[in-house]
Each structure stands twice: as structure tokens, then as C-alpha cells.
Design a protein around this motif. Structure first.
Motif, PDB file in Angstrom:
ATOM      1  N   THR A 178     -44.946  81.705  70.174  1.00  0.00           N
ATOM      2  CA  THR A 178     -45.500  80.316  70.027  1.00  0.00           C
ATOM      3  C   THR A 178     -47.061  79.910  69.668  1.00  0.00           C
ATOM      4  N   ARG A 180     -47.087  80.654  65.946  1.00  0.00           N
ATOM      5  CA  ARG A 180     -46.628  79.527  64.863  1.00  0.00           C
ATOM      6  C   ARG A 180     -47.609  78.436  64.991  1.00  0.00           C
ATOM      7  N   ALA A 181     -48.247  77.831  66.047  1.00  0.00           N
ATOM      8  CA  ALA A 181     -49.003  77.211  65.719  1.00  0.00           C
ATOM      9  C   ALA A 181     -50.728  77.438  64.932  1.00  0.00           C
ATOM     10  N   LEU A 228     -48.965  77.310  76.713  1.00  0.00           N
ATOM     11  CA  LEU A 228     -48.063  77.715  75.655  1.00  0.00           C
ATOM     12  C   LEU A 228     -46.897  76.932  76.329  1.00  0.00           C
ATOM     13  N   ASP A 229     -46.932  76.685  77.855  1.00  0.00           N
ATOM     14  CA  ASP A 229     -45.300  76.483  78.217  1.00  0.00           C
ATOM     15  C   ASP A 229     -44.573  78.196  77.359  1.00  0.00           C
ATOM     16  N   ALA A 230     -44.988  78.948  78.009  1.00  0.00           N
ATOM     17  CA  ALA A 230     -44.075  80.230  77.144  1.00  0.00           C
ATOM     18  C   ALA A 230     -43.556  81.011  79.092  1.00  0.00           C
ATOM     19  N   ALA A 289     -43.037  86.060  74.636  1.00  0.00           N
ATOM     20  CA  ALA A 289     -43.284  84.041  73.758  1.00  0.00           C
ATOM     21  C   ALA A 289     -44.157  83.336  73.989  1.00  0.00           C
ATOM     22  N   GLU A 341     -41.331  81.953  59.285  1.00  0.00           N
ATOM     23  CA  GLU A 341     -41.333  81.051  60.317  1.00  0.00           C
ATOM     24  C   GLU A 341     -42.103  79.580  60.280  1.00  0.00           C
ATOM     25  N   LEU A 376     -49.400  72.140  67.538  1.00  0.00           N
ATOM     26  CA  LEU A 376     -48.962  71.964  69.354  1.00  0.00           C
ATOM     27  C   LEU A 376     -50.782  71.574  70.097  1.00  0.00           C
ATOM     28  N   ILE A 402     -45.287  74.963  63.959  1.00  0.00           N
ATOM     29  CA  ILE A 402     -45.822  74.024  64.888  1.00  0.00           C
ATOM     30  C   ILE A 402     -46.476  73.967  64.715  1.00  0.00           C
TER      31      ILE A 402
END
Length: 295
Positions: free
Chosen positions: A287, A290-291, A276-278, A283, A225, A230, A228
Motif C-alpha cells: 500500500t 502504491r501511494a 495504511l489499513d493493512a 500489505a 502497479e 491516500l 492510489i
């Protein structure tokens, strides 16, 4: 030319042993603080023997260097039977051998309580607490000793898992692919570690657990994966509830694990999802992983 892989492995083992010894010493000190027994000592198992390396509250040096063989004495019985053992009057007890009377009675101990430190189905060591006069050991007295043994057990188990994962890829620092079942096992360990850390008051133990958390998170990263970046900072409790949610736990189960109200868990999840804007907890977990915020 020296074999660097062997040298590195030996260095890792030395570091691991030193970390285990530090964890043991902290647990023995906690025994004196929490149980009110005046003297406590303990050791980790090396082969079929317990090597006493930590002593707190002793008035003499008679316990120093003590090596307790399996099945011998109170601790040897606790090690083999994998259950606590108690001698209210150690000197006259008929349920144990008296191989170590010189050390125990030399310290003046009358009542001795031995608790094995279990990691899975293995006894990794034994911790003892004792008094210089006969002293009954009720549930109120025994419970703190069991709690200390449990905390030490968890830390040793987590340390073993971290070291096991490191040993699979010596000399490598980048994420490596691992079987899904192994990764999920690490994530379960991470969530359990977070739940333990959430109720620990001692700052030194919290710091050690935090370092283990970071190592577990790095080892568990899914190399397939893309990572990212953040600019997000989750609170410790938001990480706690996300770690549990990542395992599929419901709000009620998370509340029970972390000793929170269900409504409080919901609030933490909503806050983490917003940061996390999920739109869903799933989700948010993806996120966060991945962060690098979750394993």
C-alpha cells in the motif's frame, strides 16, 4: 540546430559535478569540526589525479589549486592503495614522495592524515586533515575521520545511482518499467539511505539526503502497479522501519540497523499498518508503495 539531448546530458553532468563538490565541501568542513585537526582539505578523483577543491581552516593559500597525482605524495598513495595513510612528520617522512612539499609545508602542516573515499571498489577521492605540530593519530582521532569519509562515500554512491537511473531515460518524467533486480537494488539503496539519514544530526546533510530519497522513490516506482491516493502521513521512523521491512528484514534486524529496541520497531510497524489499513507488514509495504510513500 543544437542537439537537445546532448545539451540536457551536459547540463545533468554539470549539476551532478556541482552536487558532488558540495557534498565534498561539507565533508571537509565536518573533518575540522569532528576531528579537532585545525586544517582539512580534499578533492575528488579526475582520471588519475585528485583535484583539491575544498579547504577549511588553512592559514595560507598554498593548498589552493593543488592537483595530486596517483602514487605521489600521501594522498596519491592513499588513492592507489585504497587505505588511509598517515605522516606524523610529513617533512621527514620516507614512505612518501615529496612532490607537494611546497604546498603542504607551505601551509605549515607537520602531521597529515589522508583517507580515501571509497565507492564500491573505486577511490572517488581523498580527504585530508592536518595539524601544524606533530600530533599522534589514535583510534579516537581516526574514527571521526573514517565516519566522515563513510558518509561522503554513501552520498556519492547514492548520487551515482540516481544519475544512472536518470540517464537511462533522458527527457522522461513518467515512471518506466525496469527489471525486478534493478528495482530491488534501488529499494536496498533507499533503505540504506534512510538508515544513514536517521543518525545524521546536521540539518543541511539531512536535507540533501531527503532530496535524494524522493528522487530514488520516484525512479523506483513500479509503472505496472496502479497508483492510489491516500490521506496518510507516516512519521520518518515509520518510513524507516517499513523500508527495512520491505527488504524482508526481521524486527531484530531492523532494530540493529536503525539502532532501536526491538519493541520500538514493533510499535512503529503496528502504527504504520494501522494508518495504511493493512493487516500485515507485507500489505502495508504494498500500500505504501502504491501511494508513493516507499519505492
Amino acid at each position: 540546430m543544437p542537439d537537445r539531448s546532448r545539451t540536457g546530458l551536459r547540463g545533468t553532468r554539470v549539476e551532478e559535478a556541482a552536487g558532488d563538490a558540495t557534498a565534498l565541501d561539507h565533508a571537509v568542513a565536518e573533518l575540522v569540526r569532528r576531528t579537532r585537526f585545525p586544517v582539512a582539505f580534499g578533492g575528488l578523483a579526475v582520471g588519475d589525479a585528485i583535484h583539491i577543491t575544498s579547504i577549511h581552516g588553512a592559514r595560507t593559500s598554498s593548498l589552493q589549486g593543488l592537483v595530486v597525482q596517483a602514487e605521489r605524495g600521501l594522498g596519491g598513495r592513499a588513492l592507489v592503495e585504497k587505505r588511509p595513510r598517515l605522516a606524523l612528520d610529513y617533512g621527514t617522512s620516507r614512505s612518501i614522495t615529496h612532490d607537494y612539499d611546497r604546498a603542504v609545508l607551505g601551509e605549515g602542516i607537520a602531521t597529515l592524515f589522508a583517507v580515501p573515499v571509497m565507492v564500491g571498489d573505486r577511490a572517488r577521492g581523498v580527504i585530508y586533515c592536518g595539524s601544524w605540530a606533530e600530533s599522534p593519530v589514535s583510534d579516537v582521532v581516526a574514527r571521526p575521520a573514517f565516519a566522515v569519509a563513510g558518509e561522503l562515500s554513501s552520498e556519492l554512491r547514492i548520487r551515482e545511482e540516481v544519475q544512472r537511473r536518470l540517464a537511462l531515460s533522458p527527457g522522461r518524467t513518467e515512471p518506466v518499467a525496469m527489471p525486478a533486480a534493478t528495482r530491488e537494488g534501488l529499494r536496498e539503496t533507499y533503505a540504506e539511505l534512510r538508515s544513514i539519514a536517521s543518525v545524521v544530526d546536521d540539518p543541511q546533510l539531512r536535507d540533501r539526503l531527503a532530496r535524494l530519497e524522493k528522487r530514488l522513490a520516484a525512479l523506483s516506482h513500479d509503472a505496472t502497479e496502479p497508483a492510489i491516493e491516500l490521506d496518510v502521513r507516516l512519521s520518518p521512523r515509520e518510513v524507516d522501519v517499513l523500508a527495512c521491512a520491505a527488504l524482508g528484514a526481521t524486527n531484530a534486524e531492523i532494530a540493529d540497523t536503525l539502532e532501536l529496541k526491538e519493541g520500538t520497531v514493533k510499535s512503529y510497524l503496528q502504527s504504520a499498518m494501522a494508518k495504511l489499513d493493512a493487516s500485515t507488514r507485507h500489505a502495508a509495504v504494498v500500500t505504501a508503495r502504491r501511494a508513493g510513500l516507499l519505492p
